[in-house]
Design a protein around this motif. Structure first.
Motif, PDB file in Angstrom:
ATOM      1  N   TRP A   1       0.820  -1.209   0.000  1.00  0.00           N
ATOM      2  CA  TRP A   1       0.000   0.000   0.000  1.00  0.00           C
ATOM      3  C   TRP A   1       0.860   1.269   0.000  1.00  0.00           C
ATOM      4  CZ3 TRP A   1      -4.301  -1.616  -1.614  1.00  0.00           C
ATOM      5  CH2 TRP A   1      -4.910  -2.773  -1.137  1.00  0.00           C
TER       6      TRP A   1
ATOM      7  N   GLN B   1     -13.110  -4.510  -2.858  1.00  0.00           N
ATOM      8  CA  GLN B   1     -12.335  -4.929  -1.692  1.00  0.00           C
ATOM      9  C   GLN B   1     -10.958  -4.265  -1.703  1.00  0.00           C
ATOM     10  OE1 GLN B   1     -13.577  -6.634   0.759  1.00  0.00           O
ATOM     11  NE2 GLN B   1     -11.722  -6.738   1.962  1.00  0.00           N
TER      12      GLN B   1
ATOM     13  N   GLU C   1     -11.486  -0.755  -0.491  1.00  0.00           N
ATOM     14  CA  GLU C   1     -11.765  -0.734   0.944  1.00  0.00           C
ATOM     15  C   GLU C   1     -10.497  -0.993   1.755  1.00  0.00           C
ATOM     16  OE1 GLU C   1     -13.713  -0.081   4.347  1.00  0.00           O
ATOM     17  OE2 GLU C   1     -14.526   0.242   2.335  1.00  0.00           O
ATOM     18  N   LEU C   2      -9.701  -1.965   1.344  1.00  0.00           N
ATOM     19  CA  LEU C   2      -8.452  -2.253   2.055  1.00  0.00           C
ATOM     20  C   LEU C   2      -7.479  -1.086   1.966  1.00  0.00           C
ATOM     21  CD1 LEU C   2      -7.954  -5.974   1.033  1.00  0.00           C
ATOM     22  CD2 LEU C   2      -8.535  -5.107   3.310  1.00  0.00           C
TER      23      LEU C   2
ATOM     24  N   ARG D   1      -8.306   2.115   1.648  1.00  0.00           N
ATOM     25  CA  ARG D   1      -8.831   3.161   2.537  1.00  0.00           C
ATOM     26  C   ARG D   1      -8.568   2.822   4.008  1.00  0.00           C
ATOM     27  NH1 ARG D   1      -8.233   6.849  -0.604  1.00  0.00           N
ATOM     28  NH2 ARG D   1      -9.637   7.002  -2.356  1.00  0.00           N
ATOM     29  N   GLN D   2      -8.696   1.549   4.360  1.00  0.00           N
ATOM     30  CA  GLN D   2      -8.395   1.147   5.737  1.00  0.00           C
ATOM     31  C   GLN D   2      -6.921   1.365   6.037  1.00  0.00           C
ATOM     32  OE1 GLN D   2      -9.658  -2.891   6.240  1.00  0.00           O
ATOM     33  NE2 GLN D   2     -11.830  -2.374   6.129  1.00  0.00           N
ATOM     34  N   TRP D   3      -6.069   1.053   5.067  1.00  0.00           N
ATOM     35  CA  TRP D   3      -4.635   1.260   5.264  1.00  0.00           C
ATOM     36  C   TRP D   3      -4.359   2.750   5.462  1.00  0.00           C
ATOM     37  CZ3 TRP D   3      -1.185   4.102   2.316  1.00  0.00           C
ATOM     38  CH2 TRP D   3       0.148   3.988   2.711  1.00  0.00           C
ATOM     39  N   GLN D   4      -5.017   3.573   4.695  1.00  0.00           N
ATOM     40  CA  GLN D   4      -4.817   5.014   4.830  1.00  0.00           C
ATOM     41  C   GLN D   4      -5.394   5.541   6.142  1.00  0.00           C
ATOM     42  OE1 GLN D   4      -6.668   6.643   1.273  1.00  0.00           O
ATOM     43  NE2 GLN D   4      -4.665   7.321   0.590  1.00  0.00           N
ATOM     44  N   LYS D   5      -6.348   4.803   6.688  1.00  0.00           N
ATOM     45  CA  LYS D   5      -7.053   5.211   7.901  1.00  0.00           C
ATOM     46  C   LYS D   5      -7.715   6.572   7.723  1.00  0.00           C
ATOM     47  CE  LYS D   5      -4.560   2.540  11.357  1.00  0.00           C
ATOM     48  NZ  LYS D   5      -3.847   1.620  10.594  1.00  0.00           N
ATOM     49  N   LYS D   6      -8.204   6.791   6.530  1.00  0.00           N
ATOM     50  CA  LYS D   6      -8.920   8.022   6.249  1.00  0.00           C
ATOM     51  C   LYS D   6     -10.299   7.652   5.732  1.00  0.00           C
ATOM     52  CE  LYS D   6      -4.877  10.567   4.634  1.00  0.00           C
ATOM     53  NZ  LYS D   6      -4.283  11.219   3.472  1.00  0.00           N
ATOM     54  N   PRO D   7     -11.300   8.373   6.125  1.00  0.00           N
ATOM     55  CA  PRO D   7     -12.620   8.099   5.568  1.00  0.00           C
ATOM     56  C   PRO D   7     -12.682   8.595   4.122  1.00  0.00           C
ATOM     57  CG  PRO D   7     -12.716   9.991   7.017  1.00  0.00           C
ATOM     58  CD  PRO D   7     -11.326   9.427   7.120  1.00  0.00           C
ATOM     59  N   ASP D   8     -13.582   8.033   3.382  1.00  0.00           N
ATOM     60  CA  ASP D   8     -13.816   8.505   2.026  1.00  0.00           C
ATOM     61  C   ASP D   8     -14.498   9.862   2.150  1.00  0.00           C
ATOM     62  OD1 ASP D   8     -13.977   8.642  -0.684  1.00  0.00           O
ATOM     63  OD2 ASP D   8     -15.676   7.275  -0.870  1.00  0.00           O
TER      64      ASP D   8
END
Length: 187
Positions: free
Chosen positions: A85, A119, A122-123, A125-132
């Motif tokens: 990522w 997916q 989503e993964l 975005r989770q790695w970034q730890k930022k909301p869309d």
């Protein structure tokens, strides 16, 4: 919407109505109180299990269920290759026209059994730890207008001389109506 649970009695009735009475899937669905897709799915499972009508008299519900709904013996493949990522983020930052969709297409080219786009997104975005991020704004008619030059310059070819010139696209949008005005101008 959850999948409907079909009792063994209904399954036997579906198979009887199809193979013994030759009824349509619509009429079977109405008489059994299930959906047409349930009827079709039951018939497909029975054909895949190589069942015939009449079912053997000694076939119990447990046996029928195990033939139609075989439990998955192999666990889901959770060991898909995860992209790096950090390198994807670095590429997105350094390359102006690169999108996450293009990166995913490259990833799928190298890993055909890899994550599907939703997916993958989503993964990431989770790695970034930022909301869309998105923000809904309300605009009163005539109150606001948004203006800017959009994107990169566009090369335009003079048909008479074959000379290339760069042009920028100016865009103005009225806030409430989304009425848009666009005009190309020479850089």
């Amino acid at each position: 919407m959850p999948k409907e649970r079909v009792t063994m009695r209904k399954i036997r009735e579906i198979l009887r109505l199809v193979w013994s009475c030759g009824q349509s899937r619509n009429s079977i669905a109405k008489s059994c109180g299930v959906g047409k897709t349930t009827v079709s799915g039951t018939i497909s499972r029975a054909l895949a299990a190589k069942l015939t009508w009449p079912l053997p008299h000694d076939m119990g519900d447990d046996t029928l269920e195990s033939l139609l709904y075989r439990s998955r013996t192999t666990p889901y493949n959770l060991s898909r290759i995860r992209p790096d990522w950090a390198s994807l983020q670095a590429e997105l930052v350094t390359h102006k026209n690169l999108t996450l969709m293009l990166l995913w297409q490259e990833y799928k080219g190298h890993n055909p059994d890899g994550y599907q786009y939703s997916q993958f997104y989503e993964l990431f975005r989770q790695w970034q730890k930022k909301p869309d991020l998105s923000m809904r704004q309300e605009h009163r008619a005539g109150e606001k207008m948004f203006v800017d030059y959009c994107g990169q310059t566009l090369p335009i070819v003079d048909a008479a001389t074959g000379e290339f010139r760069d042009a920028q696209v100016f865009v103005a949008v009225m806030g409430a109506s989304n009425y848009t005005y666009a005009e190309a101008s020479w850089s």
